[in-house]
Each structure stands twice: as structure tokens, then as C-alpha cells.
Design an enzyme around this catalytic site. Sequence first.
Site, PDB file in Angstrom:
ATOM      1  N   TYR A 206       0.797  -1.212   0.171  1.00  0.00           N
ATOM      2  CA  TYR A 206       0.043  -0.042  -0.018  1.00  0.00           C
ATOM      3  C   TYR A 206       1.076   1.315   0.023  1.00  0.00           C
ATOM      4  O   TYR A 206       0.547   2.174   0.620  1.00  0.00           O
ATOM      5  CB  TYR A 206      -0.822   0.082   1.278  1.00  0.00           C
ATOM      6  CG  TYR A 206      -1.875  -1.280   1.156  1.00  0.00           C
ATOM      7  CD1 TYR A 206      -3.103  -1.094   0.437  1.00  0.00           C
ATOM      8  CD2 TYR A 206      -1.769  -2.238   1.914  1.00  0.00           C
ATOM      9  CE1 TYR A 206      -3.789  -2.130   0.322  1.00  0.00           C
ATOM     10  CE2 TYR A 206      -2.599  -3.253   2.219  1.00  0.00           C
ATOM     11  CZ  TYR A 206      -3.720  -3.112   1.362  1.00  0.00           C
ATOM     12  OH  TYR A 206      -4.528  -4.261   1.215  1.00  0.00           O
TER      13      TYR A 206
ATOM     14  N   TYR B  34     -14.360  -4.164   2.166  1.00  0.00           N
ATOM     15  CA  TYR B  34     -12.896  -4.667   1.690  1.00  0.00           C
ATOM     16  C   TYR B  34     -12.735  -6.054   2.524  1.00  0.00           C
ATOM     17  O   TYR B  34     -13.104  -6.256   3.565  1.00  0.00           O
ATOM     18  CB  TYR B  34     -11.838  -3.823   2.356  1.00  0.00           C
ATOM     19  CG  TYR B  34     -10.430  -4.434   2.153  1.00  0.00           C
ATOM     20  CD1 TYR B  34      -9.763  -4.336   1.044  1.00  0.00           C
ATOM     21  CD2 TYR B  34      -9.826  -5.167   3.183  1.00  0.00           C
ATOM     22  CE1 TYR B  34      -8.462  -4.795   0.845  1.00  0.00           C
ATOM     23  CE2 TYR B  34      -8.615  -5.557   3.105  1.00  0.00           C
ATOM     24  CZ  TYR B  34      -8.055  -5.610   1.885  1.00  0.00           C
ATOM     25  OH  TYR B  34      -6.763  -6.128   1.817  1.00  0.00           O
TER      26      TYR B  34
ATOM     27  N   ASP C 152     -17.377 -11.595   7.608  1.00  0.00           N
ATOM     28  CA  ASP C 152     -15.885 -11.422   7.707  1.00  0.00           C
ATOM     29  C   ASP C 152     -15.539 -10.990   8.915  1.00  0.00           C
ATOM     30  O   ASP C 152     -15.869  -9.529   8.957  1.00  0.00           O
ATOM     31  CB  ASP C 152     -15.646 -10.809   6.426  1.00  0.00           C
ATOM     32  CG  ASP C 152     -14.339 -10.218   6.304  1.00  0.00           C
ATOM     33  OD1 ASP C 152     -13.422 -10.610   7.125  1.00  0.00           O
ATOM     34  OD2 ASP C 152     -13.791  -9.833   5.314  1.00  0.00           O
TER      35      ASP C 152
ATOM     36  N   LYS D  41      -6.131 -11.904  11.965  1.00  0.00           N
ATOM     37  CA  LYS D  41      -5.755 -10.777  12.536  1.00  0.00           C
ATOM     38  C   LYS D  41      -5.364 -11.208  13.989  1.00  0.00           C
ATOM     39  O   LYS D  41      -4.456 -11.749  14.229  1.00  0.00           O
ATOM     40  CB  LYS D  41      -6.803  -9.766  12.324  1.00  0.00           C
ATOM     41  CG  LYS D  41      -6.282  -9.165  11.061  1.00  0.00           C
ATOM     42  CD  LYS D  41      -6.807  -7.560  10.982  1.00  0.00           C
ATOM     43  CE  LYS D  41      -6.813  -7.152   9.331  1.00  0.00           C
ATOM     44  NZ  LYS D  41      -5.476  -6.516   8.745  1.00  0.00           N
TER      45      LYS D  41
END
Length: 442
Positions: free
Chosen positions: A27, A155, A249, A278
Site C-alpha cells: 500500500y 474490503y 468476515d 488478525k
Amino acid sequence: MIQLSKEADIDGQRLLQLDKAHIWHPYTQMKTAGPARLICRGQGALLFDENDQAYIDAVSSWWVTIHGHAHPYLAKKIYEQLGTLEHVIFAGFTHQPAIDLAHRLLKHLPENQNRLFFSDNGSTAVEVGLKMAIQYFYNRGNRGRRKIIAFEHAYHGDTFGAMSAGGASVFNAPFEEMLFEVIHLPVPVKGREQEVLSKLEQALASGEVCAFVFEPLVLGAGGMMMYEADVLDRMIALCREKGSLCIADEVMTGFGRTGRLFASNYLEHKPDIICLSKGLTGGVLPMALTTCTEAIYEAFLSEDATKTFFHGHSFTGNPIGCAAALASLDLLERPEFSKRIAFIEQEHQAFAATLADHPMIADLRQRGTILALELQTGQQTSYLNNIRSFLSNFFYERHIILRPLGNVLYIMPPYVIEVEQLHEVYGAVREALAILKEKAGL
């Protein structure tokens, strides 16, 4: 700010030269980006550079480091596992850390979840969920159900299936023609609930929808957009009436971020598939899980080998990752965990109340340990909003790590952050808002 003594001299300049010569950062527009910042160690909510300068990690290093950096208990459990079994092929073999993790984690997930499939990051967890849903109907002979519903601005990751489910954005624009078609609905923010429910009902009417995939209650990289559990409950109920599956998600929202261990715990109607990563390992190792109901699993059981779920990763079910996840669960199950979540939630609420009428804030959103400030900039809300670089550098100069999503500034700290550190972050945010207000002539 607490300073800890250096354990070794580090040639920071040389390391950064090597970094610039060889490393491509995510990114990051490498043409215009300045040199990367060198971090040498961490402790709790702090990260330390080559000069032993401490920085408050106010975004949990991309939302993963829920227990803080260099946690001794996590390190101990990983070390113990390294001396026993570091890896084994997971096709046809198993091991105790994976079995223990499945058994313990399912106790915390919604009751309808009964099977776990291991992968290695959030994108692949979602990819697995999408493939599960599509093949579920394929295996049952209903090959007309192939359409996916998702939210605009969502996302879900950077693999092709996850990009397809994500909203149109600068992240996936070069690949747009290669992505499969997805029906995108507006996010059901306050005032748009009925519109979204009507559009969902229309989309489901064809009987061709395989699954609805969503980030429950909070859209992460889409700008920390937030919506309520009651409208999501109604959306899941509509999908269930029409026979479509629901995929939550929870890569970002899982493990306490929204105030409860999982955002799905706010819902009356539970998803059929849940994607986790995560915080799964406490942020110390890459690992992901996709969990599902027994009914979905049973659709893959057959004497016909073609109905097998042909998906896997080299490090599927890695024992060291499982050991880290088990150690993280140990910490999450301690009584002080819920107290830490409540502490951050209350501090966020109190701080947000002081900013309610600030002229530079277009919208203020908070849920659990997530606080988001959408700033007035005279430009459209966007990841590429010009204010992003100014804010990142502003906070870095004040020894705070915040990485705005364009003009959406958010705070998502490790649960171990101390009150003084959190207030230091708040103070820097106030200072940044005052400078922006002065620049705007307000």
C-alpha cells in the site's frame, strides 16, 4: 514517555539503505514515499526505533496486535511448541494444538458453528468461505446459485475472490475486468436501512444468490463505516428465507474489537460461515480460520471424490500458529480481558463526547475499541484524500503511529494500552484538529 535502554547498537542508516534498495512495501507508492521507519523492538503498546525512541502503536499494527508487542506469555508458548513440533502436512495428519484450538474456539463462536478450516491470512479466510458457499450448492446439484451479495465500500482482501466481493476502489481497479460479478448493496447506515433491505429482497428474488458476505457492524478499510445489529439481523433473516448462505468476515471485528468477543455475538440470526484472522494468534503469527455449520460440511461428504473441498495451503494448521492462538485465547479468557475492553470503550466514548460539535469533524463513529473520525476536508471521503499523508507525518512526529484511511482518522489500540498513553493519543488528535481548523479559517 517511558524510555527503555537499548540492548544492542543498530546501524539504522545502513539498514534503511538496504530496505530502499530491495524491499517493496505494501500500500505504498514507492516513487513518492519517504524512507521507511525502522522499528527494532516492541513492548506493550509501544514500538521502539533504532534510537530507542518509543512510539505508541495506536492502530495495533494493522489491527492484529491485540495483546501488545513482545508479550512474554505468547513468546513462551511459541517457544515451547517450537521444541516439540514445528510443522506437519495437514492433509491426512493432525496434531494436538490444532485439535485443542478447534475445541476451545468453538465454545466462543455461535452455537451453529461446528467445523474449522485452516488457512493463513484474512484474504484466504474469505476466499475459503466464498468457495465453500459456491461448492455447497454445486455439490447439492443446484448449480444455478452462483451469485454473491456484498456491501459497497467493503474490503475483504486482495486475492481475486476477496477483491470481487470488495467494493469498487483504487485497490482493485486494475483488475476490474477480471473479477467475477457481485451484487453490491449500500451500507445500511442510519437512514438507509429500509432502502438496503428492499434492494436485498430484490436481489434474492431470482433464487440465484449463493451467499451474502459482510463485515459485521464495522467496515474496516472501507472507512470504518458502522451500522446496527438489528438491520443486519433482518438481512440475514431474509437470506435464510430465500435459502442463501451468510458469510461473516470477522477478520477485523473478531476477538474483542467491537466490544464483544465476536461481532456475530450481537446478532440473533447467526452467519453460516465465519472468517477469522488478525487477532487469532494475538497478532504474532499469520494464521486464519474459516468456520462453518455442520450442514455445510456434510454437503462435501460423499463417495464421489469430485465433491471434495480441493483447497489448502502449505502451512495449513501450522502447530506454532495454533500454539500462539491457544495462548492468545488463554489471555482472552482471563477476567481482566473484558475489563480492558470496557476501559478502552469508555475512554473512547468520553473523548468522542468532547468532539461532538467540532467543525472539522463530518462524522464521529465508535463501537467497542474502535473510534473513527471522518474529517471535513472539502474533498470527497476517499482513501486517497490528500490529508492522509499530513496526518500520518503529524502523528509520527509526536511519536504516535496512526495510519488514516484517507480523511478517516481512527484509533484502534492494543488492549494493553495504558491510560496515559491513550490520553497522549487523544491530545495529539486534538492538536491536529486545531491546526486543521486554523488552516480552514474556522
